[in-house]
Enzyme design. Sequence first.
Site, PDB file in Angstrom:
ATOM      1  N   CYS A  41       0.849  -1.198   0.000  1.00 23.97           N
ATOM      2  CA  CYS A  41       0.000   0.000   0.000  1.00 23.97           C
ATOM      3  C   CYS A  41       0.885   1.248   0.000  1.00 23.97           C
ATOM      4  O   CYS A  41       1.600   1.476  -0.966  1.00 23.97           O
ATOM      5  CB  CYS A  41      -0.955  -0.054   1.180  1.00 23.97           C
ATOM      6  SG  CYS A  41      -2.221   1.232   1.152  1.00 23.97           S
ATOM      7  N   ASP A  64      -9.209  -3.357  -7.012  1.00 28.75           N
ATOM      8  CA  ASP A  64      -8.481  -2.240  -6.407  1.00 28.75           C
ATOM      9  C   ASP A  64      -8.442  -1.086  -7.408  1.00 28.75           C
ATOM     10  O   ASP A  64      -7.407  -0.773  -7.990  1.00 28.75           O
ATOM     11  CB  ASP A  64      -7.066  -2.686  -6.023  1.00 28.75           C
ATOM     12  CG  ASP A  64      -6.313  -1.664  -5.196  1.00 28.75           C
ATOM     13  OD1 ASP A  64      -6.878  -0.603  -4.885  1.00 28.75           O
ATOM     14  OD2 ASP A  64      -5.137  -1.923  -4.860  1.00 28.75           O
ATOM     15  N   HIS A  78      -7.544  -5.060  -2.466  1.00 28.13           N
ATOM     16  CA  HIS A  78      -6.408  -4.292  -1.977  1.00 28.13           C
ATOM     17  C   HIS A  78      -6.072  -4.808  -0.569  1.00 28.13           C
ATOM     18  O   HIS A  78      -6.955  -4.970   0.270  1.00 28.13           O
ATOM     19  CB  HIS A  78      -6.774  -2.812  -1.911  1.00 28.13           C
ATOM     20  CG  HIS A  78      -5.663  -1.934  -1.424  1.00 28.13           C
ATOM     21  ND1 HIS A  78      -4.781  -1.322  -2.286  1.00 28.13           N
ATOM     22  CD2 HIS A  78      -5.292  -1.570  -0.174  1.00 28.13           C
ATOM     23  CE1 HIS A  78      -3.908  -0.610  -1.577  1.00 28.13           C
ATOM     24  NE2 HIS A  78      -4.204  -0.757  -0.295  1.00 28.13           N
TER      25      HIS A  78
END
Length: 306
Positions: A196, A244, A275
């Site tokens: 991330c 995502d 995600h």
Amino acid sequence: MEPYTVKPDTVNDAVHIPQEAFDWYDEYAHGDIDRRTFLTRLASLSVAGLTVSAIGSALIPDYAKAEQVSFNDPAIKATYEVFSSPDGHGEGGGYFVQPTKLPKSGVAPCVLVVHENRGLNPYIKDVARRLAMNGYVAFAPDALFPLGGYPGNDDDGRAMQKSLDRNKIEQDMIAAATWLKTHDISSGKLGVVGFCFGGYITNYLAAVIPDKVDAAVPFYGTPANASVIDNVKGPILIHFAQNDKRVNATWPDYERVLKKNDANYEAFVYDSAQHGFHNDSTSRYSPKHAELAWQRTINFFARHLA
């Protein structure tokens, strides 16, 4: 030493979560909506047999369920280390993990492990331990070190990280990578893996210190900004989750740059994955995809850091 890979888990796998809830959690986790708005939206879902509490609990990390390698495992040694960061916050710190048995040379390839947008949480520490179990010297810097470190919960950690100067965090990560690459037990080969926000930092380091990063593996991270992205030459292995939209929207332009510059890259999209699918503390975790992506990562590091 036996190589270590992510083993399938059953984190909340009995809870069927609608895609809308995953999307809202992603907004919440990235600070686009607050916790109250997130829970209010969950209350609007009509899902048989599921309460807001059940869905929320399944999505919000439970780090007690995520440990794959014990911090007491005799095959590794973990310590907290401090490094100098004159262009960042002056000093940085993080979690340093090494195999207890190094090669006869006394050195091993190293991997920087970069956390998400909420500090050095237990999941990221565990990823560092997994790498050490595979023979790497791993270091996971904590962006929150200037504020006393990860506070023990994600909400506060997210707010703390957001309060810090982004440029100084980036400089701290550059300093951490340089410190690790030149460590006494480092072979001089440096890999970077991040998730991330850490995926973004991985892309960023591949762009700003391409001569120091020997292999980069961003998990669902956005690319570096336009002023430096042309510097990415690889090797770089990029993991995406199919569900995502936010991150995936950045990929076509990024790939055009990589192709234009004849960069050494590989990219994989994991079908139906969310995600955060590698994070085994929430229902976004997908054991099948996490294990495949991790094995590809370990193989990639083996090729480029040997």
